[in-house]
Motif scaffolding. Sequence first.
Motif, PDB file in Angstrom:
ATOM      1  N   SER A 274      35.287   4.993  85.810  1.00  0.00           N
ATOM      2  CA  SER A 274      34.739   5.975  84.871  1.00  0.00           C
ATOM      3  C   SER A 274      34.459   7.273  85.611  1.00  0.00           C
ATOM      4  O   SER A 274      34.150   7.267  86.800  1.00  0.00           O
ATOM      5  CB  SER A 274      33.446   5.457  84.232  1.00  0.00           C
ATOM      6  OG  SER A 274      32.527   5.013  85.217  1.00  0.00           O
ATOM      7  N   ILE A 302      43.404  12.857  75.987  1.00  0.00           N
ATOM      8  CA  ILE A 302      42.186  12.646  76.768  1.00  0.00           C
ATOM      9  C   ILE A 302      42.350  11.383  77.613  1.00  0.00           C
ATOM     10  O   ILE A 302      42.601  10.307  77.092  1.00  0.00           O
ATOM     11  CB  ILE A 302      40.963  12.538  75.842  1.00  0.00           C
ATOM     12  CG1 ILE A 302      40.801  13.834  75.041  1.00  0.00           C
ATOM     13  CG2 ILE A 302      39.697  12.233  76.637  1.00  0.00           C
ATOM     14  CD1 ILE A 302      39.736  13.790  73.975  1.00  0.00           C
ATOM     15  N   ALA A 304      41.312   8.566  78.891  1.00  0.00           N
ATOM     16  CA  ALA A 304      40.297   7.516  78.874  1.00  0.00           C
ATOM     17  C   ALA A 304      40.891   6.296  78.164  1.00  0.00           C
ATOM     18  O   ALA A 304      40.992   6.283  76.936  1.00  0.00           O
ATOM     19  CB  ALA A 304      39.049   7.998  78.153  1.00  0.00           C
ATOM     20  N   TRP A 308      36.265   7.694  75.284  1.00  0.00           N
ATOM     21  CA  TRP A 308      35.623   8.885  75.816  1.00  0.00           C
ATOM     22  C   TRP A 308      34.418   9.225  74.957  1.00  0.00           C
ATOM     23  O   TRP A 308      34.331   8.817  73.794  1.00  0.00           O
ATOM     24  CB  TRP A 308      36.588  10.078  75.891  1.00  0.00           C
ATOM     25  CG  TRP A 308      37.179  10.497  74.570  1.00  0.00           C
ATOM     26  CD1 TRP A 308      38.390  10.146  74.064  1.00  0.00           C
ATOM     27  CD2 TRP A 308      36.566  11.344  73.576  1.00  0.00           C
ATOM     28  NE1 TRP A 308      38.585  10.707  72.822  1.00  0.00           N
ATOM     29  CE2 TRP A 308      37.469  11.453  72.508  1.00  0.00           C
ATOM     30  CE3 TRP A 308      35.345  12.013  73.496  1.00  0.00           C
ATOM     31  CZ2 TRP A 308      37.205  12.193  71.356  1.00  0.00           C
ATOM     32  CZ3 TRP A 308      35.058  12.753  72.350  1.00  0.00           C
ATOM     33  CH2 TRP A 308      35.990  12.843  71.302  1.00  0.00           C
ATOM     34  N   ASN A 331      32.144  10.490  70.060  1.00  0.00           N
ATOM     35  CA  ASN A 331      32.996   9.629  70.876  1.00  0.00           C
ATOM     36  C   ASN A 331      34.267   9.222  70.132  1.00  0.00           C
ATOM     37  O   ASN A 331      34.389   9.397  68.914  1.00  0.00           O
ATOM     38  CB  ASN A 331      32.231   8.381  71.315  1.00  0.00           C
ATOM     39  CG  ASN A 331      31.740   7.567  70.134  1.00  0.00           C
ATOM     40  OD1 ASN A 331      32.517   6.996  69.402  1.00  0.00           O
ATOM     41  ND2 ASN A 331      30.418   7.526  69.940  1.00  0.00           N
ATOM     42  N   LEU A 377      34.509   9.505  80.643  1.00  0.00           N
ATOM     43  CA  LEU A 377      35.881   9.015  80.541  1.00  0.00           C
ATOM     44  C   LEU A 377      35.913   7.593  81.094  1.00  0.00           C
ATOM     45  O   LEU A 377      35.912   7.389  82.313  1.00  0.00           O
ATOM     46  CB  LEU A 377      36.835   9.916  81.332  1.00  0.00           C
ATOM     47  CG  LEU A 377      36.836  11.401  80.954  1.00  0.00           C
ATOM     48  CD1 LEU A 377      37.653  12.207  81.961  1.00  0.00           C
ATOM     49  CD2 LEU A 377      37.370  11.604  79.532  1.00  0.00           C
ATOM     50  N   THR A 380      39.377   5.694  83.277  1.00  0.00           N
ATOM     51  CA  THR A 380      39.947   7.013  83.575  1.00  0.00           C
ATOM     52  C   THR A 380      41.413   6.898  83.986  1.00  0.00           C
ATOM     53  O   THR A 380      41.768   6.119  84.866  1.00  0.00           O
ATOM     54  CB  THR A 380      39.156   7.694  84.703  1.00  0.00           C
ATOM     55  OG1 THR A 380      37.757   7.503  84.474  1.00  0.00           O
ATOM     56  CG2 THR A 380      39.457   9.176  84.734  1.00  0.00           C
TER      57      THR A 380
END
Length: 397
Positions: A274, A302, A304, A308, A331, A377, A380
């Motif tokens: 993260s 994004i 994640a 996220w 989120n 995130l 990640t």
Amino acid sequence: MGADAWIPTPNADVIYSMSYLDLKETGPLVVAAPPHVIGMFTDFFQRTLTDVGAIGPDRASGGLYLLLPPGYQGHVPKGYFVFTSSTYNVFLFFRTVMGKGATAPDTKIAVETAEQTRIYPLWAQEKNIKPMQFPNGSGRHVNMMYPTDFAFWQKLKKFVDYEPVGAIEPELRGVLASIGIVKGQPFVPSERQKELLNKAVDIAPRMILAMRMVPRADKRDLYYNEGGQRRAWAAATAEWAQETYLDIDQRASFFQYAYSSAPAMVMRTINAGSKYPLFTVDSEGKYLNGSHSYKLHLPDGIPAKLFWAVTAYNVTDGTMPKTSQAFPSINSLSQNIAKNSDGSIDVYFGPSKPGDAPETNWIQTIEGRDFMTVVRLYGTEITFFDQTWKAGELVKL
């Protein structure tokens, strides 16, 4: 977890499971961790014993963790993930991820997973193990903040008396002794000493806040060569080790507004760890203030894998601003978040909803109060580490 929970930078977008374990009372303790937990165990210096979950030894499959008290010399059976704590007290901190929902995350699967946790003494018989209890702290006032008055010193004395001598380095014990805190001896400061100790615990947080609101000269706390996105660990390890020194200033800054550190938060683990880009200033370098409105642009893609989130916090201590909104957070687990035509997302901040900003993409702030924002995130992905994906800066509207 909302603003009624006074905790430094809590995550409103997962289910928290927290417990304080006392190995002095229980002896060796077994914790059966469920699969897919994101968590850790720490000692009472907030030093990580181990990550739990994808970055931990169970690799998100769950497993049996055996926590041993300081100085334990008894039998250690096989089949456990074994860790020895430097303190009798251990903090259990598990997160479980919620499912997606139409207008808000679905808590069901996260709660069910959390409630699979089991804790019991190693040598306990099954018939004597007490059933687990999982009290619901949501919506309740919980104060887990550090005191900033004389109670700080009283709690510190209680900690010194309870924990073994080896838990505290001799140098630090010497510093404590200089102010009258010695294990097993009365702590009876004079009125003048109390006055000075109260002054110290009042001024120290102000000094730390002033220090962390000014960019570091070496710029190790910046994610990028340009902009104000801050890295809470300033490129140190989870234990605050820089290449040749212990970064005590950065550690002090972190623990003023955060609760725990772990390798999973720091290591560049692709698709599993993260990351937490943090904003305290806008695109012009001015401190974020709740009287103004801002826009944060998140480009498409994004990075994640799990989810996220974007969350606002009070800048002084990391607690959540209490507003008319249930949570100061947006989120990816809520399916009604408005997206732009190119897949990007704009998140808005302000004391009232700015202009044509979608209601679902607005985080309310408090008039006159500075705030900070964290982009979380989880899982990640590689585009973040390669810096081919980058969140925008907060632009004042």
